[in-house]
Design an enzyme around this catalytic site. Structure first.
Site: not given
Ligand code: TYM
Length: 335
Positions: A114, A197, A200
């Site tokens: 990022k 992957k 967004k």
């Molecule tokens: P975020 O909002 O980017 O994504 C949410 C969840 O979706 C999963 N994900 C995917 N899984 C499979 N294939 C994909 N292409 C794909 N894109 C996204 C992500 O792995 C995630 O599980 N850092 C986290 C948010 C967070 C969090 C936490 C998660 C903040 N605090 C505590 C777990 C526990 C995130 O960026 O999610």
């Protein structure tokens, strides 16, 4: 015996979840709420790292919460809440920041990616400390398991390291959590760039399937998905990443094992296969979109549902923080 605890979060940084979020994470959250003590949150503090305007953040937080309920999270069976409603997240994050090495935080590949995208020296400190806030989210609830996609593995490793370090320094305080990752859906890839992957922040919207998207554009995107040379519908990560991704999606949605799908489409070419993948996706997303729209039509009710989750979350967070404050040596508050 108490049920094991799961916790996870999703960022309100887009106007819709995408198929990767749904298959890689949210679908597991729904399944786990029956067997686990479940906490799921919309991580609005994390979303600040990308500087949304206030109205945008408010709107996206409600859209994210509505989608979680529309996908099947039940406010009775899980605690569904917004991160900023529980003040302890920020408080614990600071304490954990003080346990983290610069090198350790700098090694996080998501931060490196990022910040590289943002340009040299343009990345904010929030982006750097992002995974530490995530560790605070998890440790605050003494979570046993964290259902996420593969991209979160490294953040989970950091969380485990911080929990162990803290427990060694200050005495047993935190449960050391483990990641809950389903291999088959851990990385759903971009339809236009099937080795990356689905994300967004991807360069082209054509590669992303949004949960709230209308059937027309969804079908078009699947039909135009990059496919590979040849015409056989077979899983082959190396030579056919596009078809393999679609097979994975189709298998996850319909519950049909990939070899069975390969047999079904043998000799039929890519067209028939893609059409059926598109239909499976449209059928899956349509009711979710309708329920989301209905929930967004009554903001007061949505906010009330989130308040129930926040109250349950606060009770757990307060208990952990009391222990943390005492263990690090903060003076008790008098009176
Ligand atoms: P975020 O909002 O980017 O994504 C949410 C969840 O979706 C999963 N994900 C995917 N899984 C499979 N294939 C994909 N292409 C794909 N894109 C996204 C992500 O792995 C995630 O599980 N850092 C986290 C948010 C967070 C969090 C936490 C998660 C903040 N605090 C505590 C777990 C526990 C995130 O960026 O999610």
């Amino acid at each position: 015996m108490a049920r094991p605890r799961v916790l996870s979060g999703i960022q309100p940084t887009a106007d819709s979840f995408h198929l990767g979020n749904y298959l890689g994470a949210v679908r597991q959250w729904i399944a786990l709420q029956d067997s686990h003590d479940a906490f799921y949150m919309v991580v609005d503090l994390h979303a600040l790292t990308v500087h949304p305007s206030a109205p945008e953040l408010r709107r996206r937080s409600r859209v994210a919460a509505a989608q979680l309920f529309a996908c099947g999270l039940d406010p009775e069976r899980s605690s569904v809440f917004v991160q900023s409603h529980v003040r302890e997240h920020s408080e614990l994050a600071w304490i954990l920041i003080c346990q983290t090495g610069m090198g350790e935080a700098g090694r996080m590949t998501q931060f490196k990616d990022k910040s590289a995208k943002a340009g040299e020296n343009a990345a904010g400190v929030g982006l750097f400390t992002y995974p530490i806030l995530q560790a605070a989210d998890i440790l605050l609830y003494q979570a046993d398991q964290v259902p996420v996609g593969a991209d979160q593995k490294q953040h989970l490793e950091l969380t485990r390291d911080l929990a162990q370090r803290f427990n060694t320094r200050y005495g047993p305080t935190f449960t050391v959590p483990s990641a809950f990752i389903l291999k088959e859906v851990e990385k759903i890839t971009d339809l236009q760039d099937p080795t990356a992957k689905m994300s967004k922040s991807s360069s082209s919207p054509q590669g992303i399937l949004d949960v709230l998207e209308q059937p027309g554009p969804l079908r078009k995107k699947v039909m135009r998905a990059v496919t590979d040379t040849g015409s056989e519908v077979v899983a082959d990560e190396e030579n056919k990443p596009g078809i393999t991704n679609l097979l994975r999606i189709q298998s996850a949605i319909t519950g049909t094992p990939i070899p069975e799908l390969e047999a079904r489409y043998a000799g039929q070419g890519y067209g028939t296969f893609k059409k059926e993948v598109a239909e499976a996706i449209v059928e899956l997303f349509e009711p979710i979109r309708e329920r989301t729209e209905k929930l967004l039509g009554d903001e007061a009710e949505l906010d009330r549902m989130l308040a129930i989750g926040a109250a349950k979350a606060r009770a757990v967070a307060a208990e952990t923080m009391e222990k943390v404050r005492a263990n690090v040596g903060f003076l008790p508050t008098a009176g």
